[in-house]
Design an enzyme around this catalytic site. Structure first.
Site, mmCIF file in Angstrom:
data_model
loop_
_atom_site.group_PDB
_atom_site.id
_atom_site.type_symbol
_atom_site.label_atom_id
_atom_site.label_comp_id
_atom_site.label_asym_id
_atom_site.label_seq_id
_atom_site.Cartn_x
_atom_site.Cartn_y
_atom_site.Cartn_z
ATOM 1 N N PRO A 83 2.651 25.417 -59.108
ATOM 2 C CA PRO A 83 3.142 26.778 -58.845
ATOM 3 C C PRO A 83 2.945 27.279 -57.418
ATOM 4 O O PRO A 83 3.375 28.377 -57.093
ATOM 5 C CB PRO A 83 2.325 27.634 -59.822
ATOM 6 C CG PRO A 83 1.037 26.896 -59.962
ATOM 7 C CD PRO A 83 1.391 25.433 -59.880
ATOM 8 N N CYS A 121 -5.250 16.165 -61.540
ATOM 9 C CA CYS A 121 -6.266 16.967 -62.223
ATOM 10 C C CYS A 121 -6.712 16.225 -63.485
ATOM 11 O O CYS A 121 -6.680 16.764 -64.589
ATOM 12 C CB CYS A 121 -5.750 18.373 -62.547
ATOM 13 S SG CYS A 121 -4.255 18.428 -63.545
#
Length: 449
Positions: A110, A228
């Site tokens: 994002p 991640c």
């Protein structure tokens, strides 16, 4: 938290005696952290709880309702997971920041890492942020708009559509789509979607993205690869594959021991029992080869969909744009004006030849008659004239404005910039009997107050 048995076994093998502390950390509340926007004038607390590897990052004692904070909408800070702020430290240590760079954030939505890069890069740099999923691209573009940087270009396309850009970028960041193990305590859906098969699929997909991207990197250029997640297949195995298959050399980082970041066979790993953050893996590489790379590919002679703005049009912009900005003004076929820094014009022109869907620079507005109707993005931009007339709002007034209600304010007739805590939020037009709110309806706060 119910974790898959195969994940438990994987982490037990990976961490050994530390596994118990790791699983205990996953059951603890996750920290909330933000990173301040250094491009804007922000009032910061002197006693904030700082992120060790990011001087602009802090931890909050609890998670507030960000939607109801006008400073959040002004782009004063980005709500970003602390471990991922390690990207900024890697850039500061490894990149040559003495002059302008061409930088690509390939999987950018994002926008946390893109906005971090925007705060670090030298003046005159071109920052390209790409997101292939169109709905996520819209979120990325909005977050870049709030951040206010003028040297950006946002694109939405598959990696292989950039292939013609040989040896173009000085730095490429690939925060690759992954199995999301590092988000387990923040996102229960990530647990539900996890499986060994999905890990294997992610690893293959990551290699494809990396292989398509590496030709775009200049000789001696810097590649940052991050995920991640924790498993070797997506992290160290892919890092080893990179150095085996491509002319890439792993680069070390100087990370103090008290930061708690674990060094892997290649790269570095954040674990939640070692750091105040989530799972995050980062490996840095330098591309070998002679020369700096010309970066000259098939060049466009002019921008698609845009032409130079007339002198009369530029005159209408003067009171809105800071006078010391060296800009090129372009007007689209629909009358939308954008401002592009002169320093990145040629680079952006080359990029446009390989970009089917893109937005560049800063939207300025549309001229109606002899006057400019300013774009909401201009209000949030670093290009805004510092002396443009403004009306300071209190919190209640600011929330009304952000809900797209007409704020109860007074001021001279005409366009006024509304601010909160000195930070621009958007535009109002003061008329004889009313004040019109020009905040975009797609940005408005919908939450009940």
């Amino acid at each position: 938290m119910q974790l898959p048995a195969s994940f438990l076994a994987l982490m037990q093998e990976l961490l050994g005696s530390e596994a118990g502390d790791f699983f205990e950390a996953l059951s603890a509340p996750h920290p909330t952290s933000i990173r301040f926007n250094t491009l804007k004038n922000i009032n910061r607390s002197e006693n904030s709880d700082g992120v060790k590897w990011c001087s602009d990052g802090i931890y909050l004692p609890e998670r507030p309702v960000f939607t109801l904070d006008p400073r959040f909408h002004a782009g004063a800070y980005y709500v970003q997971e602390a471990s991922s702020m390690l990207i900024g430290e890697a850039v500061r240590q490894l990149a040559d920041l003495s002059g302008p760079l061409r930088v690509l954030d390939l999987c950018a939505a994002p926008g946390g890492k893109t906005t971090h890069l925007a705060s670090i890069l030298p003046a005159g740099s071109l920052l390209v942020a790409n997101e292939v999923i169109r709905s996520r691209y819209q979120v990325l573009d909005y977050n870049l708009t709030k951040w206010g940087s003028a040297n950006k270009m946002a694109t939405s396309q598959q990696v292989n559509q950039f292939r013609g850009l040989k040896s173009f970028f000085d730095l490429i960041l690939i925060d690759a789509p992954c199995s999301g193990e590092g988000m387990f305590r923040k996102d229960p859906q990530a647990i539900a979607e996890w499986s060994p098969e999905n890990v294997a699929r992610c690893s293959v997909r990551q290699q494809q993205i990396l292989a398509d991207a590496i030709p775009m990197l200049k000789p001696n250029g810097l590649l940052l690869y991050s995920t991640c997640t924790y498993n070797d297949a997506e992290n160290t195995d892919n890092a080893d594959w990179l150095q085996q298959e491509f002319p890439l050399t792993p680069l070390p980082l100087n990370l103090p021991a008290d930061w708690g970041i674990a060094e892997r066979s290649i790269g570095y790993q954040c674990y939640p029992h070692r750091v105040r953050g989530e799972g995050f893996y980062l490996a840095a590489f330098q591309k070998s080869g002679s020369g700096s790379g010309s970066g000259k590919s098939k060049g466009a002679k002019k921008f698609k969909y845009y032409q130079a703005l007339s002198r009369a049009g530029q005159q209408a912009l003067k009171r809105f744009i800071r006078p010391d900005a060296d800009l090129v003004f372009l007007e689209s076929d629909k009358g939308q004006i954008i401002a592009l820094p002169e320093a990145i014009r040629e680079d952006a022109l080359q990029m446009s030849a390989y970009s089917k869907y893109f937005r560049m620079g800063t939207p300025v507005g549309i001229i109606k008659g002899k006057d400019l109707v300013p774009d909401p993005a201009l209000a949030l931009s670093t290009l805004l004239h510092p002396e443009f007339p403004r009306i300071e709002l209190d919190r209640e007034q600011a929330i009304r404005f952000l809900r797209r209600e007409d704020p109860v304010v007074t001021g001279p007739a005409g366009w006024q910039l509304v601010t909160f805590d000195g930070l621009p939020l958007g535009w109002v037009k003061v008329l004889k009997n009313r004040v019109n709110n020009y905040y975009p309806k797609e940005w408005r706060i919908r939450m009940s107050v």
